[in-house]
Scaffold this motif. Sequence first.
Motif, short mmCIF file in Angstrom:
data_model
loop_
_atom_site.label_atom_id
_atom_site.label_comp_id
_atom_site.label_asym_id
_atom_site.label_seq_id
_atom_site.Cartn_x
_atom_site.Cartn_y
_atom_site.Cartn_z
N UNK A 185 -0.51 -6.83 29.88
CA UNK A 185 -0.53 -5.42 29.49
C UNK A 185 0.54 -4.61 30.20
N UNK A 186 0.79 -4.94 31.47
CA UNK A 186 1.86 -4.25 32.20
C UNK A 186 3.19 -4.52 31.54
N UNK A 187 3.41 -5.77 31.15
CA UNK A 187 4.64 -6.16 30.45
C UNK A 187 4.76 -5.43 29.12
N UNK A 188 3.68 -5.40 28.35
CA UNK A 188 3.70 -4.75 27.03
C UNK A 188 4.03 -3.28 27.15
N UNK A 189 3.42 -2.60 28.11
CA UNK A 189 3.67 -1.17 28.27
C UNK A 189 5.10 -0.90 28.74
N UNK A 190 5.58 -1.70 29.68
CA UNK A 190 6.95 -1.51 30.16
C UNK A 190 7.95 -1.77 29.04
N UNK A 191 7.71 -2.80 28.25
CA UNK A 191 8.59 -3.11 27.13
C UNK A 191 8.54 -2.00 26.08
N UNK A 192 7.33 -1.51 25.78
CA UNK A 192 7.17 -0.47 24.77
C UNK A 192 7.87 0.82 25.18
N UNK A 193 7.97 1.07 26.48
CA UNK A 193 8.61 2.30 26.94
C UNK A 193 10.07 2.37 26.53
N UNK A 203 4.16 5.38 29.07
CA UNK A 203 4.01 3.93 29.01
C UNK A 203 4.30 3.29 30.36
N UNK A 204 5.26 3.82 31.08
CA UNK A 204 5.56 3.30 32.41
C UNK A 204 4.42 3.59 33.38
N UNK A 205 3.76 4.73 33.20
CA UNK A 205 2.61 5.05 34.04
C UNK A 205 1.47 4.07 33.77
N UNK A 206 1.29 3.71 32.51
CA UNK A 206 0.27 2.72 32.15
C UNK A 206 0.59 1.37 32.79
N UNK A 207 1.86 1.00 32.73
CA UNK A 207 2.29 -0.26 33.34
C UNK A 207 2.04 -0.25 34.84
N UNK A 208 2.25 0.88 35.46
CA UNK A 208 2.02 1.00 36.90
C UNK A 208 0.54 0.78 37.23
N UNK A 209 -0.33 1.37 36.42
CA UNK A 209 -1.76 1.18 36.65
C UNK A 209 -2.16 -0.28 36.51
N UNK A 210 -1.58 -0.96 35.53
CA UNK A 210 -1.88 -2.38 35.35
C UNK A 210 -1.36 -3.20 36.53
N UNK A 211 -0.20 -2.83 37.04
CA UNK A 211 0.37 -3.55 38.20
C UNK A 211 -0.53 -3.39 39.42
N UNK A 212 -1.15 -2.22 39.55
CA UNK A 212 -2.08 -2.01 40.66
C UNK A 212 -3.27 -2.97 40.56
#
Length: 198
Positions: free
Chosen positions: A151-159, A174-183
């Motif tokens: 999901x982190x990858x998908x959000x970062x890519x989608x951004x 989308x990058x904020x979402x990726x950050x949350x997933x990375x956490x």
Amino acid sequence: STVRQSHVKITLNMNDEKYQDSEVQQSSRRFFFSQVATIGAFALAQPPAAYATMMRSDTEEANVFKAGEAIGVTEAKKRFVLARKDLQYLLDNYDEISKGGGDAVRRYLGTVGVTSYMYGIGKVLKELREEAEDLVEYTEQMNEFNAYLNQAETSAYSSLFVEHSSAKGTPESFLATSRGDAKMMLKYMDEMATQLQL
């Protein structure tokens, strides 16, 4: 089955959907994937953008895994520790790194290039399963980690493409979402590290 998004736990049943969300507005799984599909369709028609990335000066280029080749427990433990450090570094410096766009974040996630020790992390985690104190618990943690990584990858890519698609959102969201997933990824890496006594 259980599918998690950043700060959102979605429990799916054939005839029932339960939503729990204490930090962000509730969104359905169908809407999430329709947004990703919209962005993905646009991305296929566009050449990948080149983004600068800030890498740690002490990070050596990761060795590329060879298909079908076992890496061994000793090497796997070493790479786990280094991957965990790279993920922590990403989170500690996320504001600066994310200025380079989604690809800069993806480099640290190990999904673009081979400069991060997160590259090939799935193979590393599988190699270490027999070293865990509790195999069942470790496997669950590994699966959760992989789900958040995807999901982190998908959000970062989608951004990279959201501004040019009909999907709602901004690169920043989308990058904020990726950050949350990375956490959440780091949370499960910490739990697996305990299992592995690392």
